[in-house]
Scaffold this motif. Structure first.
Motif, mmCIF file in Angstrom:
data_model
loop_
_atom_site.group_PDB
_atom_site.id
_atom_site.type_symbol
_atom_site.label_atom_id
_atom_site.label_comp_id
_atom_site.label_asym_id
_atom_site.label_seq_id
_atom_site.Cartn_x
_atom_site.Cartn_y
_atom_site.Cartn_z
ATOM 1 N N UNK A 1 10.317 -4.609 6.491
ATOM 2 C CA UNK A 1 9.235 -5.556 6.706
ATOM 3 C C UNK A 1 7.903 -4.846 6.637
ATOM 4 N N UNK A 2 6.895 -5.539 6.123
ATOM 5 C CA UNK A 2 5.545 -4.974 5.991
ATOM 6 C C UNK A 2 5.541 -3.702 5.149
ATOM 7 N N UNK A 3 6.429 -3.662 4.154
ATOM 8 C CA UNK A 3 6.452 -2.505 3.267
ATOM 9 C C UNK A 3 7.053 -1.248 3.868
ATOM 10 N N UNK A 4 7.782 -1.377 4.985
ATOM 11 C CA UNK A 4 8.360 -0.204 5.635
ATOM 12 C C UNK A 4 9.851 -0.428 5.889
ATOM 13 N N UNK A 5 10.559 0.678 6.009
ATOM 14 C CA UNK A 5 11.972 0.688 6.398
ATOM 15 C C UNK A 5 12.050 1.260 7.803
ATOM 16 N N UNK A 6 12.698 0.528 8.699
ATOM 17 C CA UNK A 6 12.769 0.950 10.096
ATOM 18 C C UNK A 6 14.234 1.202 10.473
ATOM 19 N N UNK A 7 14.483 2.409 10.955
ATOM 20 C CA UNK A 7 15.812 2.826 11.401
ATOM 21 C C UNK A 7 15.730 3.163 12.889
ATOM 22 N N UNK B 1 10.416 5.418 10.936
ATOM 23 C CA UNK B 1 9.713 4.479 10.055
ATOM 24 C C UNK B 1 9.411 5.183 8.739
ATOM 25 N N UNK B 2 9.851 4.579 7.630
ATOM 26 C CA UNK B 2 9.659 5.154 6.306
ATOM 27 C C UNK B 2 9.070 4.097 5.378
ATOM 28 N N UNK B 3 8.275 4.505 4.414
ATOM 29 C CA UNK B 3 7.817 3.538 3.397
ATOM 30 C C UNK B 3 8.982 3.144 2.496
ATOM 31 N N UNK B 4 8.919 1.946 1.948
ATOM 32 C CA UNK B 4 9.971 1.515 1.030
ATOM 33 C C UNK B 4 9.955 2.318 -0.265
ATOM 34 N N UNK B 5 8.767 2.809 -0.614
ATOM 35 C CA UNK B 5 8.623 3.590 -1.831
ATOM 36 C C UNK B 5 7.939 4.898 -1.469
ATOM 37 N N UNK B 6 8.477 6.004 -1.920
ATOM 38 C CA UNK B 6 7.925 7.318 -1.564
ATOM 39 C C UNK B 6 6.561 7.506 -2.176
#
Length: 434
Positions: A376-382, A429-434
């Motif tokens: 969500x919001x362009x981020x990947x949350x683990x 928290x990581x961006x969806x695209x590096x």
């Protein structure tokens, strides 16, 4: 006609005479006319919202919160008007001004307001709108040269049609004419031609000033351009590294592992054909070689699985489910990933989950663990949560510190909340695209 060693010299007189009939002149005139109203309205609203309401209210105790909200609204309005200005410049002037990056949205109201108040591009847009207003007024004045010039050129026709009871105005005070005679009507027409010949150069001058203002205040700037260039270069490097690891994993799986497996099978066949009574030392040698080949094959499989887990080919949620099934601890995986990240980000997230689960097993004393994955919001949350005894923290040289460094390579973030007696929650928290 050219000068020695220089570019062709355009004759001045033909350029002046043909300027009113060029496409550039009409486009610049249309730009001056169309951009005036948004500029005037924008400055008015900015002055009311940002200065009168925003800044004034923030100076009071009760009006601080509404004042901050007015400031945020003013910055958003300035960004919108700046975007409109860039579109007009791109469409009419062929001036391509890149849009500056938007501020990162905070995870709460306070963080969101702070992020937007710190939006440098928004404040630069306000500065541009304020600085451009006098240029916009002068640009509109240059447009009147076109209108008044065309009106003057038609003076003889209007005089011949009997319309002789009007005075011709001028963009320059003191140059108005009263065409009550045919001679004064032709004089007005000649003056109108002068206005039409001068109008393109006036609009061009004011447009040139506006171009400089846009490049100075609406463009992202050298630092932002450099940051964007470095981000793009980093993304390419990260994706290229991930692709190389995937290719290496395939080569190991299809090449070296297959060869070792064939070697182990061949040694098994040789061992079965040997007679222990005749050549016992040779039998032991083949047995040792076969065991070494099997051990090497196992190590190679573990190594290739660490490079790029084959389960990631089906997506990160399936890979985490496979990882949880192999973990010596009950692990509940919840995944909501409508937007799939790039392979490099998936590999990094999988590595983080694997290391965090290993830490849970080694250090936490937990009975179970939960893994939550969402986008969500362009981020990947683990999020990895365990019911262990807690007390985990990031120390230099520790495993969590290594994960922090890995996550930061893609502008990610890792936080740990682990009070004594637990539970421990690690969020990545990581961006969806590096």
């Amino acid at each position: 006609m050219t000068e020695s060693g220089g570019p062709p010299v355009v004759p001045a007189v033909p350029a002046v005479l043909t300027a009113p009939f060029t496409r550039r002149a009409w486009q610049e005139t249309a730009y001056c006319a169309l951009s005036f109203v948004p500029s005037l309205v924008g400055v008015t609203l900015i002055a009311v919202i940002v200065v009168a309401l925003g800044c004034a209210l923030t100076l009071t105790v009760l009006g601080a919160v509404p004042g901050l909200l007015f400031l945020v609204a003013g910055l958003a309005l300035a960004r919108t008007l700046a975007a409109l200005q860039r579109r007009l410049a791109r469409g009419l002037l062929d001036e391509h001004i890149a849009e500056p990056p938007r501020p990162e949205a905070g995870r709460g109201l306070v963080d969101g307001v702070k992020a937007r108040l710190g939006d440098v591009a928004g404040w630069r847009a306000i500065a541009y709108l304020l600085a451009r207003l006098p240029v916009a007024v002068l640009g509109l004045w240059a447009v009147t040269w076109w209108v008044i010039g065309a009106f003057h050129v038609l003076a003889p026709l209007r005089w011949a049609a009997g319309q002789r009871d009007f005075s011709l105005i001028s963009p320059i005070p003191g140059l108005g004419l009263d065409p009550r005679s045919l001679g004064s009507a032709f004089a007005a027409a000649a003056l109108g031609c002068v206005f039409l010949l001068a109008a393109p150069w006036l609009t061009r001058a004011f447009v040139a000033v506006d171009r400089r203002l846009m490049r100075a205040l609406l463009a992202p700037g050298a630092v932002a351009d450099r940051v964007r260039e470095l981000e793009e270069t980093r993304a390419l490097a990260v994706d290229d590294a991930a692709e190389r690891l995937r290719r290496l994993e395939r080569d190991l799986h299809d090449g070296a592992q297959v060869s070792l497996a064939a070697l182990a099978m061949s040694l098994d066949m040789v061992r079965e054909q040997l007679d222990d009574r005749d050549r016992p030392e040779l039998h032991r040698l083949v047995e040792t070689a076969r065991d070494n080949a099997a051990d090497t094959l196992t190590e190679l499989r573990d190594l290739s699985r660490g490079l790029h887990p084959p389960a990631l080919d089906a997506g990160l949620p399936d890979a985490l489910a496979t990882l949880a099934a192999r973990t010596a601890l009950p692990v509940d995986v919840t995944a909501d990933v409508p937007d799939r990240p790039t392979p490099a980000i998936e590999s990094l997230a999988y590595y983080c989950a694997s290391e965090l689960l290993a830490n849970v097993i080694k250090h936490s004393g937990a009975a179970r663990c939960d893994v939550d994955l969402s986008t969500g919001d362009g981020t990947l949350r683990l999020t990895v949560t365990d019911d262990g005894h807690g007390g985990a923290h990031i120390t230099a040289g520790g495993g969590l510190a290594g994960l922090v460094q890995r996550v930061r390579t893609v502008d990610g973030e890792l936080t740990v909340h682990s009070p004594d007696r637990g539970p421990t929650t690690v969020k990545v928290r990581l961006p969806l695209h590096a």
